[in-house]
Design a protein around this motif. Structure first.
Motif, short mmCIF file in Angstrom:
data_model
loop_
_atom_site.label_atom_id
_atom_site.label_comp_id
_atom_site.label_asym_id
_atom_site.label_seq_id
_atom_site.Cartn_x
_atom_site.Cartn_y
_atom_site.Cartn_z
N UNK A 284 0.81 -1.18 0.02
CA UNK A 284 -0.03 -0.24 0.03
C UNK A 284 0.93 1.37 0.23
N UNK A 285 1.97 1.21 0.70
CA UNK A 285 2.81 2.33 0.76
C UNK A 285 4.24 2.38 0.02
N UNK A 286 4.78 1.10 0.00
CA UNK A 286 6.06 0.49 -0.85
C UNK A 286 6.02 -0.09 -2.04
N UNK A 287 6.46 0.24 -3.13
CA UNK A 287 6.35 -0.30 -4.25
C UNK A 287 7.10 -1.82 -4.09
N UNK A 288 8.06 -1.56 -3.44
CA UNK A 288 8.79 -3.07 -3.29
C UNK A 288 8.17 -4.10 -2.03
N UNK A 289 7.15 -3.63 -1.49
CA UNK A 289 6.66 -4.28 -0.40
C UNK A 289 5.62 -5.16 -0.79
N UNK A 290 5.42 -6.13 0.16
CA UNK A 290 4.76 -7.33 -0.18
C UNK A 290 3.17 -7.20 -0.40
N UNK A 291 2.45 -7.60 -1.18
CA UNK A 291 1.16 -7.66 -1.30
C UNK A 291 0.34 -8.62 -0.39
N UNK A 292 -1.07 -8.30 -0.23
CA UNK A 292 -1.75 -9.25 0.69
C UNK A 292 -1.77 -10.66 -0.16
N UNK A 293 -1.76 -10.77 -1.26
CA UNK A 293 -2.01 -12.04 -2.11
C UNK A 293 -0.83 -12.81 -2.04
N UNK A 294 0.26 -12.18 -1.60
CA UNK A 294 1.60 -13.18 -1.64
C UNK A 294 1.73 -13.40 -0.34
N UNK A 295 1.12 -13.12 0.91
CA UNK A 295 1.38 -13.35 2.16
C UNK A 295 0.51 -14.67 2.32
N UNK A 296 1.28 -15.42 3.30
CA UNK A 296 0.64 -16.72 3.73
C UNK A 296 -0.72 -16.22 4.74
N UNK A 297 -1.52 -17.17 4.42
CA UNK A 297 -2.81 -16.91 5.36
C UNK A 297 -2.56 -16.92 6.97
N UNK A 298 -1.46 -17.58 7.27
CA UNK A 298 -1.23 -17.20 8.90
C UNK A 298 -0.76 -16.17 9.22
#
Length: 215
Positions: free
Chosen positions: A56-70
């Motif tokens: 949301x803030x950083x172009x190099x940051x991880x997006x929600x769809x790339x994060x594990x459900x845990x």
């Protein structure tokens, strides 16, 4: 077990962040014409009770769809800061009151009571915000995330989004905003489940956040 819904309902006339368009919930198919009902939903990714990703803030940051459900489920604690008041600062003194439990929690949810203004102009006023010292504790203690019953972790006047940047940089940490019913949860650890919509390059997404209490 007991389940408490912490989620604001998405409606066409709901509060949205200043400058954002209202959601549209359009009836696309009807029982009379098509034999079934279907709704076309159109809203911004940060509508209602929603989650901010580092992307949301950083172009190099991880997006929600790339994060594990845990990343979206874990032990949580509600921090009672209802006495912080309009324009108040939520400092470490609120954490210290419950420090043994706070240290064990994956998520800290800050109960300001500001959700009582949902749907009113006051909701966009001078809601209490956490101090940078609290943000430092969250970051250094390795929390999965934080949540608030206000429209943002930063004051609306802070265009630099200082707290967002500090907590989301170089992390998989999430921020949940526009929660409700935090006053119903109690003062003990519980299980939080706040699962976002999974779409490509998700910078944020509405969530159905619930508190799961063992009885």
């Amino acid at each position: 077990m007991k389940i408490i819904d912490l989620t604001q309902k998405i409606t066409a006339d709901m509060p949205v962040y200043p400058g954002t368009e209202q959601p549209k919930l359009t009836t696309a198919n009807t029982w009379e014409k098509d034999g079934f009902r279907e709704t076309l939903l159109s809203f911004y990714s940060h509508t209602g009770t929603h989650m901010d990703a580092p992307y949301h803030i950083f172009s190099e940051g991880i997006s929600l769809d790339e994060m594990d459900a845990d990343c979206f489920v874990g032990k949580a604690l509600v921090i009672d800061c209802t006495d912080a008041g309009e324009g108040g600062s939520i400092g470490m003194e609120y954490i210290e009151k419950v420090r043994p439990l706070a240290d064990k929690a994956d998520f800290l949810l800050f109960h300001t009571g500001w959700d009582r203004y949902w749907g009113k102009t006051e909701y966009f006023g001078a809601y209490p915000v956490v101090s940078m010292e609290v943000c430092r504790y969250v970051r250094e203690s390795g929390k999965k995330g934080v949540g608030f019953d206000v429209i943002g972790i930063d004051p609306i006047a802070d265009g630099n989004l200082t707290r967002h940047r500090y907590l989301l940089q170089d992390s998989r940490r999430i921020i949940v905003e526009n929660l409700t019913n935090l006053g119903q949860v109690g003062a003990e650890l519980f299980t939080l489940a706040a699962l976002p919509l999974r779409y490509h390059d998700a910078d944020g997404a509405p969530v159905r956040a619930v508190a799961i209490l063992e009885e």
